[in-house]
Each structure stands twice: as C-alpha cells, then as structure tokens.
Design a protein around this motif. Sequence first.
Motif, short mmCIF file in Angstrom:
data_model
loop_
_atom_site.label_atom_id
_atom_site.label_comp_id
_atom_site.label_asym_id
_atom_site.label_seq_id
_atom_site.Cartn_x
_atom_site.Cartn_y
_atom_site.Cartn_z
N LEU A 20 0.82 -1.22 0.00
CA LEU A 20 0.00 0.00 0.00
C LEU A 20 0.85 1.26 0.00
O LEU A 20 0.53 2.24 -0.68
CB LEU A 20 -0.96 -0.01 1.18
CG LEU A 20 -2.12 -1.00 1.08
CD1 LEU A 20 -2.95 -0.99 2.36
CD2 LEU A 20 -2.99 -0.70 -0.12
N LEU A 21 1.94 1.26 0.76
CA LEU A 21 2.85 2.42 0.74
C LEU A 21 3.45 2.61 -0.65
O LEU A 21 3.53 3.74 -1.15
CB LEU A 21 3.96 2.25 1.78
CG LEU A 21 3.58 2.47 3.24
CD1 LEU A 21 4.79 2.23 4.14
CD2 LEU A 21 3.04 3.87 3.45
N ALA A 47 -2.98 -5.80 -3.05
CA ALA A 47 -2.85 -5.88 -1.60
C ALA A 47 -4.13 -6.43 -0.97
O ALA A 47 -4.07 -7.27 -0.05
CB ALA A 47 -2.52 -4.51 -1.02
N ILE A 48 -5.27 -5.99 -1.46
CA ILE A 48 -6.54 -6.48 -0.92
C ILE A 48 -6.74 -7.95 -1.28
O ILE A 48 -7.23 -8.74 -0.45
CB ILE A 48 -7.72 -5.61 -1.42
CG1 ILE A 48 -7.54 -4.17 -0.93
CG2 ILE A 48 -9.05 -6.17 -0.92
CD1 ILE A 48 -8.52 -3.18 -1.54
N VAL A 49 -6.34 -8.36 -2.48
CA VAL A 49 -6.43 -9.77 -2.87
C VAL A 49 -5.53 -10.61 -1.98
O VAL A 49 -5.89 -11.73 -1.58
CB VAL A 49 -6.08 -9.95 -4.36
CG1 VAL A 49 -5.88 -11.42 -4.71
CG2 VAL A 49 -7.16 -9.34 -5.23
N LEU A 50 -4.36 -10.10 -1.63
CA LEU A 50 -3.48 -10.82 -0.71
C LEU A 50 -4.16 -11.01 0.65
O LEU A 50 -4.07 -12.08 1.26
CB LEU A 50 -2.16 -10.07 -0.55
CG LEU A 50 -1.10 -10.70 0.34
CD1 LEU A 50 -0.73 -12.10 -0.17
CD2 LEU A 50 0.13 -9.81 0.40
N LEU A 51 -4.87 -9.98 1.11
CA LEU A 51 -5.66 -10.13 2.34
C LEU A 51 -6.72 -11.22 2.18
O LEU A 51 -6.95 -12.01 3.11
CB LEU A 51 -6.34 -8.80 2.70
CG LEU A 51 -5.51 -7.74 3.39
CD1 LEU A 51 -6.30 -6.44 3.52
CD2 LEU A 51 -5.05 -8.21 4.76
N LEU A 52 -7.36 -11.24 1.02
CA LEU A 52 -8.38 -12.26 0.78
C LEU A 52 -7.80 -13.67 0.77
O LEU A 52 -8.46 -14.63 1.17
CB LEU A 52 -9.10 -11.99 -0.55
CG LEU A 52 -10.04 -10.80 -0.57
CD1 LEU A 52 -10.50 -10.51 -2.00
CD2 LEU A 52 -11.24 -11.05 0.33
N ASN A 58 -15.39 -12.78 4.37
CA ASN A 58 -16.12 -12.11 5.45
C ASN A 58 -15.20 -11.32 6.36
O ASN A 58 -15.55 -10.21 6.80
CB ASN A 58 -16.93 -13.13 6.27
CG ASN A 58 -18.03 -13.77 5.44
OD1 ASN A 58 -18.55 -13.15 4.51
ND2 ASN A 58 -18.36 -15.01 5.76
N THR A 59 -14.03 -11.85 6.67
CA THR A 59 -13.08 -11.14 7.53
C THR A 59 -12.60 -9.87 6.86
O THR A 59 -12.54 -8.81 7.50
CB THR A 59 -11.88 -12.05 7.85
OG1 THR A 59 -12.36 -13.26 8.43
CG2 THR A 59 -10.92 -11.38 8.80
N VAL A 60 -12.26 -9.95 5.58
CA VAL A 60 -11.79 -8.76 4.86
C VAL A 60 -12.92 -7.75 4.71
O VAL A 60 -12.69 -6.54 4.80
CB VAL A 60 -11.20 -9.15 3.48
CG1 VAL A 60 -10.82 -7.93 2.69
CG2 VAL A 60 -9.99 -10.06 3.68
N ALA A 61 -14.14 -8.22 4.55
CA ALA A 61 -15.29 -7.30 4.45
C ALA A 61 -15.50 -6.56 5.76
O ALA A 61 -15.93 -5.40 5.76
CB ALA A 61 -16.55 -8.08 4.07
N ILE A 132 -15.00 -7.60 -9.30
CA ILE A 132 -14.80 -8.85 -10.04
C ILE A 132 -14.31 -9.95 -9.11
O ILE A 132 -14.83 -11.08 -9.11
CB ILE A 132 -13.83 -8.64 -11.21
CG1 ILE A 132 -14.46 -7.74 -12.28
CG2 ILE A 132 -13.40 -9.98 -11.82
CD1 ILE A 132 -13.48 -7.27 -13.34
N ILE A 133 -13.31 -9.65 -8.29
CA ILE A 133 -12.73 -10.66 -7.38
C ILE A 133 -13.79 -11.13 -6.37
O ILE A 133 -13.91 -12.33 -6.10
CB ILE A 133 -11.50 -10.08 -6.65
CG1 ILE A 133 -10.38 -9.76 -7.65
CG2 ILE A 133 -11.01 -11.04 -5.57
CD1 ILE A 133 -9.80 -10.94 -8.36
N GLN A 134 -14.55 -10.18 -5.81
CA GLN A 134 -15.57 -10.57 -4.84
C GLN A 134 -16.67 -11.41 -5.50
O GLN A 134 -17.16 -12.37 -4.89
CB GLN A 134 -16.19 -9.35 -4.18
CG GLN A 134 -15.38 -8.81 -3.05
CD GLN A 134 -16.10 -7.69 -2.31
OE1 GLN A 134 -16.94 -7.01 -2.88
NE2 GLN A 134 -15.74 -7.49 -1.06
N THR A 135 -17.03 -11.07 -6.71
CA THR A 135 -18.06 -11.84 -7.41
C THR A 135 -17.59 -13.27 -7.66
O THR A 135 -18.33 -14.23 -7.46
CB THR A 135 -18.41 -11.16 -8.75
OG1 THR A 135 -18.84 -9.82 -8.49
CG2 THR A 135 -19.52 -11.92 -9.47
#
Length: 140
Positions: A20-21, A47-52, A58-61, A132-135
């Motif tokens: 993110l930085l 970075a968000i996909v790595l979190l997923l 649900n945790t990332v949401a 797209i990733i969430q879908t």
Amino acid sequence: MMKNDLILQTVTKVAVFIILLFSISIFFGGHYSPGGGFVGGLMTSAAIVLLLLAYDLNTVAKILPVDYKIMIATGLLISALTVAGGAIFDVPLMTHAYKYFDLPILGHTSLHTAVLFDLGVYLVVVGVTMTIIQTIGEDE
C-alpha cells in the motif's frame, strides 16, 4: 476455509502495508515517472487480494467495509468532472492546470489537476477489480 495460517497471516499484514505504501508512492509519482492512478489502483487491489488469500471474504469485508460499486461511481464522477473542467473554463478537454504552493511539511510543491483525474482512475480500477474478485469469490 483455512485454519491456523498464522505465518501467512502475519507475513500478509506486513506485506500489505508495504504494498500500500508503494502504491501511494506510485500514484503520486505518476506525473513525473511511470505510474499514476491505474498502476496504483492495481497495486492496491493486489494488496486487498493478498488479504483475501490470507483471510476469508467475510473477515476482509469486516476490515474494509467498502461498497466497491459506490467507489466505481465516485471515481467516474471525479474523472468526468475533471475532464468537464475544460469545458467550464473554455479550454480543450483534459487540459492540465497546476500551481506552485509553499506547504508546511512538503515545502515548495506543485498541485496538479491531473491528480484529481488520477484519483478517479484509481478509485475506478480498485472498485472494478475488487467487484470482479468478490463476485468470483462469492460463487465458490
């Protein structure tokens, strides 16, 4: 669903922070070197996909309670208004304006209208990619 992935989750927290930085750095450096809203948005999405991958949807949401469809609409609106600024000020569309300011911490700095356009692109890229990733993730 993963169980007890302590190492992956710990490394992910550090890696996401670094990504993110770097994404922010690329976003702001895009006017003077390669980068900008598109690449910065892709890196933020990565970075968000790595979190997923380390956690679940649900945790990332819960961590990032963002409606990505609203993010897309906001980004499109910001970009469209930036482009429309040319018509308002009777200059060609996408005309870039800037001015130099003396800011407290940053010193002698130029502020550009292109940053607003890039912000819109950034929001659209993150919003579309994550929608797209969430879908795809919800279908499983």
